[in-house]
Design a protein around this motif. Structure first.
Motif, mmCIF file in Angstrom:
data_model
loop_
_atom_site.group_PDB
_atom_site.id
_atom_site.type_symbol
_atom_site.label_atom_id
_atom_site.label_comp_id
_atom_site.label_asym_id
_atom_site.label_seq_id
_atom_site.Cartn_x
_atom_site.Cartn_y
_atom_site.Cartn_z
ATOM 1 N N GLU A 228 0.826 -1.202 0.000
ATOM 2 C CA GLU A 228 0.000 0.000 0.000
ATOM 3 C C GLU A 228 0.865 1.259 0.000
ATOM 4 N N GLN A 229 1.949 1.252 0.784
ATOM 5 C CA GLN A 229 2.837 2.419 0.842
ATOM 6 C C GLN A 229 3.594 2.602 -0.464
ATOM 7 N N ILE A 230 4.005 1.508 -1.085
ATOM 8 C CA ILE A 230 4.716 1.602 -2.362
ATOM 9 C C ILE A 230 3.809 2.223 -3.422
ATOM 10 N N VAL A 231 2.558 1.759 -3.477
ATOM 11 C CA VAL A 231 1.616 2.310 -4.453
ATOM 12 C C VAL A 231 1.380 3.789 -4.178
ATOM 13 N N ALA A 232 1.147 4.139 -2.921
ATOM 14 C CA ALA A 232 0.865 5.539 -2.582
ATOM 15 C C ALA A 232 2.051 6.440 -2.894
ATOM 16 N N ARG A 233 3.253 6.017 -2.520
ATOM 17 C CA ARG A 233 4.439 6.854 -2.758
ATOM 18 C C ARG A 233 4.803 6.909 -4.235
ATOM 19 N N GLY A 234 4.531 5.829 -4.951
ATOM 20 C CA GLY A 234 4.792 5.841 -6.383
ATOM 21 C C GLY A 234 3.841 6.754 -7.126
ATOM 22 N N LEU A 235 2.556 6.682 -6.782
ATOM 23 C CA LEU A 235 1.576 7.554 -7.431
ATOM 24 C C LEU A 235 1.798 9.007 -7.072
ATOM 25 N N GLY A 236 2.266 9.253 -5.840
ATOM 26 C CA GLY A 236 2.498 10.632 -5.403
ATOM 27 C C GLY A 236 3.836 11.187 -5.814
ATOM 28 N N GLY A 237 4.680 10.367 -6.422
ATOM 29 C CA GLY A 237 6.002 10.823 -6.856
ATOM 30 C C GLY A 237 6.951 11.111 -5.715
ATOM 31 N N GLU A 238 6.676 10.562 -4.521
ATOM 32 C CA GLU A 238 7.485 10.867 -3.342
ATOM 33 C C GLU A 238 8.756 10.045 -3.258
ATOM 34 N N SER A 239 8.814 8.950 -4.009
ATOM 35 C CA SER A 239 9.946 8.033 -3.906
ATOM 36 C C SER A 239 10.385 7.592 -5.298
ATOM 37 N N PRO A 240 11.617 7.900 -5.710
ATOM 38 C CA PRO A 240 12.085 7.457 -7.025
ATOM 39 C C PRO A 240 11.994 5.950 -7.203
ATOM 40 N N ALA A 241 12.329 5.199 -6.154
ATOM 41 C CA ALA A 241 12.283 3.735 -6.268
ATOM 42 C C ALA A 241 10.845 3.245 -6.429
ATOM 43 N N CYS A 242 9.909 3.867 -5.724
ATOM 44 C CA CYS A 242 8.509 3.455 -5.832
ATOM 45 C C CYS A 242 7.929 3.835 -7.193
ATOM 46 N N ARG A 244 9.627 4.057 -10.003
ATOM 47 C CA ARG A 244 10.190 3.101 -10.960
ATOM 48 C C ARG A 244 9.566 1.717 -10.779
ATOM 49 N N THR A 245 9.233 1.355 -9.554
ATOM 50 C CA THR A 245 8.609 0.057 -9.293
ATOM 51 C C THR A 245 7.243 -0.031 -9.951
ATOM 52 N N LEU A 246 6.432 1.018 -9.844
ATOM 53 C CA LEU A 246 5.122 0.984 -10.484
ATOM 54 C C LEU A 246 5.249 0.915 -12.001
ATOM 55 N N ASP A 247 6.203 1.648 -12.558
ATOM 56 C CA ASP A 247 6.431 1.575 -14.006
ATOM 57 C C ASP A 247 6.819 0.157 -14.413
ATOM 58 N N LEU A 248 7.708 -0.434 -13.640
ATOM 59 C CA LEU A 248 8.178 -1.781 -13.952
ATOM 60 C C LEU A 248 7.052 -2.798 -13.759
ATOM 61 N N PHE A 249 6.253 -2.613 -12.726
ATOM 62 C CA PHE A 249 5.117 -3.498 -12.488
ATOM 63 C C PHE A 249 4.203 -3.545 -13.716
ATOM 64 N N PRO A 278 -6.560 -1.709 -10.108
ATOM 65 C CA PRO A 278 -7.524 -0.606 -9.960
ATOM 66 C C PRO A 278 -7.011 0.554 -9.122
ATOM 67 N N ARG A 279 -6.096 0.286 -8.189
ATOM 68 C CA ARG A 279 -5.540 1.368 -7.366
ATOM 69 C C ARG A 279 -4.656 2.312 -8.180
ATOM 70 N N LEU A 280 -4.159 1.848 -9.313
ATOM 71 C CA LEU A 280 -3.229 2.654 -10.103
ATOM 72 C C LEU A 280 -3.940 3.693 -10.948
ATOM 73 N N GLY A 281 -5.243 3.511 -11.185
ATOM 74 C CA GLY A 281 -6.005 4.505 -11.925
ATOM 75 C C GLY A 281 -5.430 4.788 -13.299
ATOM 76 N N GLU A 282 -5.335 6.077 -13.642
ATOM 77 C CA GLU A 282 -4.848 6.478 -14.962
ATOM 78 C C GLU A 282 -3.406 6.060 -15.189
ATOM 79 N N ARG A 283 -2.644 5.908 -14.130
ATOM 80 C CA ARG A 283 -1.245 5.522 -14.269
ATOM 81 C C ARG A 283 -1.107 4.207 -15.057
ATOM 82 N N SER A 287 0.691 3.623 -18.917
ATOM 83 C CA SER A 287 1.929 2.866 -18.734
ATOM 84 C C SER A 287 2.313 2.101 -20.000
ATOM 85 N N ALA A 288 3.385 1.321 -19.871
ATOM 86 C CA ALA A 288 3.870 0.500 -20.979
ATOM 87 C C ALA A 288 3.150 -0.838 -21.080
ATOM 88 N N PHE A 289 2.081 -1.032 -20.304
ATOM 89 C CA PHE A 289 1.409 -2.335 -20.276
ATOM 90 C C PHE A 289 1.060 -2.837 -21.671
#
Length: 330
Positions: A228-242, A244-249, A278-283, A287-289
């Motif tokens: 949950e924290q990885i998704v939130a920080r990735g969507l919010g742009g708060e963590s470079p690793a998160c 990149r993780t969402l992009d890679l996911f 569904p939590r990723l929304g427009e992201r 994406s590259a999916f």
């Protein structure tokens, strides 16, 4: 002759059990309630609690189908991530049912696919065509990153749909570039076999994030982050690793979905279930999916013709359980 009405249908996971009823032929799943698995000794107790909350004038169910988040083999059933361990025969007797079907949860989700309407889906570009006659041999597939990674298919066979259950989430995950190879190599230090589920699931996203952070080499500490924290920080742009993780996911999920489509010949469509996407929304849709879904060399044009869609209805598996009963012999 089909299973006797009224029907009880259930979607039982490790945390929650969803129950609903089908009053008669062609009726929708109604009276849906969600009960905590841990709050009941087993499915019979949960069913009785569900029925207690119904109108007493309603007749007791005569047939039931349980979609269960576990592998099924024999009479004794144990939830993979839940407390229930029960006998299907004793449960059927205790509830006084003429018919009790037990299905894997993704088998049920696959059986729901032919029943889905446009309101229950968000397609990527062209929508899957689920209306009208479906030719025999048509295959649909579903993959679902949730707690784990479920994979199943369904094939049209005459006037029936036959589920193709399996354990596709444990297929070896394939990288597509040097960065992905490095991330998988990092994960192999702890897990000699990096399956698709090892990254593309609720239990896997923290594993992938730690590997991504290590390969990025920026000293970011993500070791304690939950999914949950990885998704939130990735969507919010708060963590470079998160981020990149969402992009890679999304990219790896696309490649994996393309592999499933090729393996099953799922030209009728590939559907995404589970709770993460569904939590990723427009992201997700930016994406590259889809690009990675089609990136299969000589078979790019084959995959380009296969529609993909996100299942937005969280109760879809109940419709799949109803489909199983609809096709059951008494």
């Amino acid at each position: 002759m089909s299973a006797a009405y009224p029907w009880l249908v259930a979607d039982i996971g490790g945390t929650n059990a969803r129950f609903g009823t089908v009053a008669g032929p062609g009726a929708p799943v109604a009276d849906v309630r969600v009960l905590p698995v841990a709050g009941h000794a087993g499915p019979a107790a949960a069913v009785k609690a569900y029925l207690t909350g119904q109108d007493p004038a309603h007749p007791a169910p005569k047939s039931a189908a349980f979609a269960l988040a576990t592998a099924l083999d024999g009479d004794q059933i144990e939830l993979t991530n839940g407390a229930w361990n029960f006998s299907r025969a004793r449960t059927q007797a205790e509830l006084g049912l003429q018919t009790l079907l037990c299905l894997n949860d993704f088998e049920a989700l696959a059986l729901s696919l032919p029943r889905l309407s446009g309101a229950q889906l968000r397609p990527w570009a062209a929508a899957p065509d689920l209306g009208g006659p479906v030719p025999t041999g048509t295959v649909l597939a579903v993959i679902g990153p949730g707690t784990g990674l479920g994979v199943a298919g369904v094939v049209r066979a005459g006037d029936r749909w036959l589920a193709l259950p399996g354990e596709g989430g444990h297929m070896t995950l394939a990288p597509a570039d040097d960065f992905e190879s490095a991330v998988l190599g990092e994960a192999r230090q702890a897990f000699p076999h990096v399956s698709a589920e090892r990254f593309l699931s609720g239990i896997g996203l923290p594993v992938m994030c730690r590997a991504v952070a290590a390969v990025m080499g920026q000293g970011e500490d993500v070791s304690a982050l939950s999914t949950e924290q990885i998704v939130a920080r990735g969507l919010g742009g708060e963590s470079p690793a998160c981020v990149r993780t969402l992009d890679l996911f999304c990219a790896l999920l696309g490649g994996f979905a393309g592999n499933v489509a090729l393996t099953l010949g799922a030209r009728g469509g590939v559907f995404i279930g589970g709770g993460i996407v569904p939590r990723l929304g427009e992201r997700f849709f930016q994406s590259a999916f889809r690009r990675r879904f089609e990136a299969k060399g000589r078979f790019q044009s084959y995959l380009a013709g296969i529609p993909t869609a996100l299942i937005t209805d969280t109760l879809a598996a109940l419709a799949g359980a109803a489909q199983a009963l609809d096709q059951a012999d008494a």
